[in-house]
Design a protein around this motif. Structure first.
Motif, short mmCIF file in Angstrom:
data_model
loop_
_atom_site.label_atom_id
_atom_site.label_comp_id
_atom_site.label_asym_id
_atom_site.label_seq_id
_atom_site.Cartn_x
_atom_site.Cartn_y
_atom_site.Cartn_z
N ASN A 171 20.25 44.47 84.47
CA ASN A 171 19.45 45.68 84.66
C ASN A 171 19.69 46.74 83.60
OD1 ASN A 171 18.33 44.65 87.08
ND2 ASN A 171 20.09 45.37 88.27
N SER A 172 20.67 46.51 82.74
CA SER A 172 20.96 47.49 81.69
C SER A 172 19.86 47.48 80.63
CB SER A 172 22.31 47.19 81.04
OG SER A 172 23.36 47.25 82.00
N PRO A 173 19.26 48.63 80.32
CA PRO A 173 18.20 48.66 79.31
C PRO A 173 18.76 48.46 77.91
CG PRO A 173 18.74 50.88 80.00
CD PRO A 173 19.54 49.96 80.89
N PHE A 174 18.04 47.76 77.07
CA PHE A 174 18.46 47.55 75.69
C PHE A 174 18.25 48.82 74.87
CE2 PHE A 174 17.47 46.24 71.29
CZ PHE A 174 18.71 45.71 70.96
N LEU A 175 17.16 49.52 75.13
CA LEU A 175 16.86 50.77 74.44
C LEU A 175 17.14 51.93 75.38
CD1 LEU A 175 15.70 52.35 72.02
CD2 LEU A 175 13.42 52.02 73.01
N GLY A 176 18.15 52.73 75.05
CA GLY A 176 18.52 53.84 75.93
C GLY A 176 17.73 55.10 75.68
N SER A 177 17.42 55.38 74.41
CA SER A 177 16.68 56.59 74.08
C SER A 177 16.14 56.49 72.67
CB SER A 177 17.57 57.84 74.22
OG SER A 177 18.60 57.82 73.25
N ILE A 178 15.09 57.28 72.41
CA ILE A 178 14.54 57.46 71.07
C ILE A 178 14.84 58.90 70.68
CG2 ILE A 178 12.49 57.38 69.62
CD1 ILE A 178 11.26 55.44 71.62
N ASN A 179 15.52 59.07 69.57
CA ASN A 179 16.05 60.39 69.21
C ASN A 179 15.34 60.93 67.97
OD1 ASN A 179 17.95 59.62 71.20
ND2 ASN A 179 19.26 58.74 69.63
N PHE A 180 14.75 62.09 68.10
CA PHE A 180 14.04 62.73 67.00
C PHE A 180 14.88 63.90 66.49
CE2 PHE A 180 11.06 61.05 70.11
CZ PHE A 180 10.28 60.21 69.34
N PHE A 181 14.98 64.05 65.18
CA PHE A 181 15.77 65.14 64.63
C PHE A 181 15.13 65.72 63.37
CE2 PHE A 181 17.39 61.25 62.69
CZ PHE A 181 17.50 61.59 61.35
N THR A 182 15.49 66.94 63.08
CA THR A 182 15.03 67.60 61.87
C THR A 182 16.13 68.52 61.38
OG1 THR A 182 13.28 68.98 60.87
CG2 THR A 182 13.97 69.53 63.11
N GLY A 183 16.16 68.75 60.07
CA GLY A 183 17.16 69.63 59.48
C GLY A 183 16.51 70.55 58.47
N LEU A 184 17.04 71.74 58.35
CA LEU A 184 16.51 72.75 57.44
C LEU A 184 17.66 73.45 56.76
CD1 LEU A 184 14.07 74.42 56.37
CD2 LEU A 184 14.45 75.97 58.30
N GLN A 185 17.53 73.65 55.45
CA GLN A 185 18.55 74.40 54.73
C GLN A 185 17.96 75.68 54.17
OE1 GLN A 185 21.26 72.39 52.14
NE2 GLN A 185 21.45 74.13 50.76
N TYR A 186 18.69 76.78 54.37
CA TYR A 186 18.33 78.06 53.78
C TYR A 186 19.57 78.62 53.11
CZ TYR A 186 17.00 82.94 53.25
OH TYR A 186 16.75 84.19 52.73
N GLU A 187 19.55 78.63 51.77
CA GLU A 187 20.70 79.03 50.99
C GLU A 187 21.92 78.22 51.42
OE1 GLU A 187 20.92 83.31 51.22
OE2 GLU A 187 19.21 83.57 49.90
N LYS A 188 22.96 78.85 51.96
CA LYS A 188 24.18 78.12 52.32
C LYS A 188 24.20 77.66 53.77
CE LYS A 188 27.09 80.35 48.84
NZ LYS A 188 28.36 81.09 48.59
N PHE A 189 23.14 77.93 54.51
CA PHE A 189 23.07 77.55 55.92
C PHE A 189 22.27 76.27 56.10
CE2 PHE A 189 23.95 82.09 56.21
CZ PHE A 189 24.89 82.14 57.22
N LYS A 190 22.75 75.41 56.98
CA LYS A 190 22.02 74.22 57.38
C LYS A 190 21.83 74.26 58.90
CE LYS A 190 23.95 71.22 53.79
NZ LYS A 190 25.11 72.04 53.38
N ILE A 191 20.63 74.00 59.35
CA ILE A 191 20.32 73.99 60.78
C ILE A 191 19.83 72.60 61.16
CG2 ILE A 191 18.91 74.99 62.61
CD1 ILE A 191 18.67 77.51 60.93
#
Length: 333
Positions: A273-293
């Protein structure tokens, strides 16, 4: 009456051990690889600091929150990365709380013109609590005069908080585009039993992390994409006791923006009963000068119900923009 309360205590203790011996993990592990392997400490050969927050199953009563903060730096003279980090992991329904502070060290060895080898070690102090202070054991109940004795001599007397020393180690091989590392957490198997005189060694956490980043133009014509667009391929396998997970995915990295997707897989299911696919993960990143979000959302694909998914938000400050290329996050070059 005593037996009933004893069974309750046993059930709670077993639940705490089975449910909360599993280490917290992050979807954006490539932004904070120190959470997987101490060999990544000072990896960018600069000084950086960051904070991350993760909220899991936000629509359920079993909501889990995890906070992580770190600071790391690199010494060119000592060829070493040094860092500290702090983890706070809590579960809203039971009041379970896990906090840990660590010190990391990694030594950088240049094997040849392109390749580097980095052994690393992490030593930390952890503390777990489960809110047992309001639990009443059977021998505390005095039915005759309807009072509660504040002292119990029950052999299953539980501790509200436990503290332990934790030791982890890792290895990392990399060049400017490819990296692969492995780590083992909880090498000393600290005792995490909430029961007085109990002995429940914390299961070791194994991981193998790898990735490859390259310029798309080196292989094909980008056509509709900016010429400087890069692609990252990543994989992260984790195993702790019966729990196992494999994250695989890819991302497009533009000048100051990255977008990507990973898939959380269960390669060694414990039941049909254990699913092979647990989740689909979407991500994004942004850099502004010395900051990364960094921002991510995990869409749960298992039958856990309307969990609301998992959100993750991170902020990193990199003191030196001329540092080594940052795998998996946008950076000016």
């Amino acid at each position: 009456m005593t037996k009933v309360y004893t069974y309750i205590v046993i059930g709670l203790v077993m639940l705490s051990v089975k449910s909360y011996a599993q280490d917290p993990i992050f979807t954006q592990y490539f932004l904070i690889p120190e959470t997987q392997n101490p060999s990544f400490t000072g990896f960018l050969e600069s000084t950086s600091a960051g904070v991350f927050h993760r909220s899991q199953w936000v629509s359920l009563n079993l909501k889990v929150d995890t906070d992580y903060a770190y600071f790391s730096t690199y010494s060119e003279e000592a060829q070493s990365g040094i860092g500290v980090n702090f983890l706070n992991h809590r579960e809203s329904f039971t009041g379970y709380n896990y906090v840990q502070a660590n010190v990391n060290y990694a030594y950088n060895i240049q094997l040849d013109y392109d390749w580097y080898f980095r052994p690393g070690i992490e030593v930390g102090f952890g503390s777990k609590s489960f809110g047992f202070q309001n639990l009443v054991l059977g021998d505390q109940i005095n039915i005759g005069n309807e009072t509660i004795n504040p002292i119990s001599i029950d052999p299953l007397q539980v501790k509200n908080r436990l503290n332990f020393l934790d030791i982890s180690a890792g290895l990392l091989f990399h060049n400017n585009n490819f990296w692969i590392g492995t780590s083992v957490k909880h090498l000393n198997r600290p005792n995490i039993s909430f029961v007085e005189e109990g002995n429940v060694p914390l299961d070791m956490f194994f991981s193998v992390t790898t990735g490859y980043e390259f310029d798309i133009a080196s292989y094909v014509d980008p056509v509709f994409l900016p010429y400087e667009t890069r692609m990252m391929l990543t994989a992260n396998f984790m195993k702790q006791a019966q729990y196992n997970r494999l994250d695989i995915g890819t991302a497009l990295i533009f000048n100051n923006l990255s977008i990507g997707t990973t898939f959380a897989l269960n390669p060694m299911p414990q039941s049909t009963n254990s699913p092979f696919l647990g989740s689909i993960n979407f991500f994004t990143g942004l850099q502004y000068e010395k900051f990364k979000i960094g921002l991510s959302y995990d869409a749960i694909t298992s039958k856990i119900g309307k969990s609301g998914g998992t959100f993750e938000l991170g902020l990193v400050y990199q003191f030196d923009l001329d540092a080594r290329k940052c795998f998996g996050c946008p950076i000016n070059e």
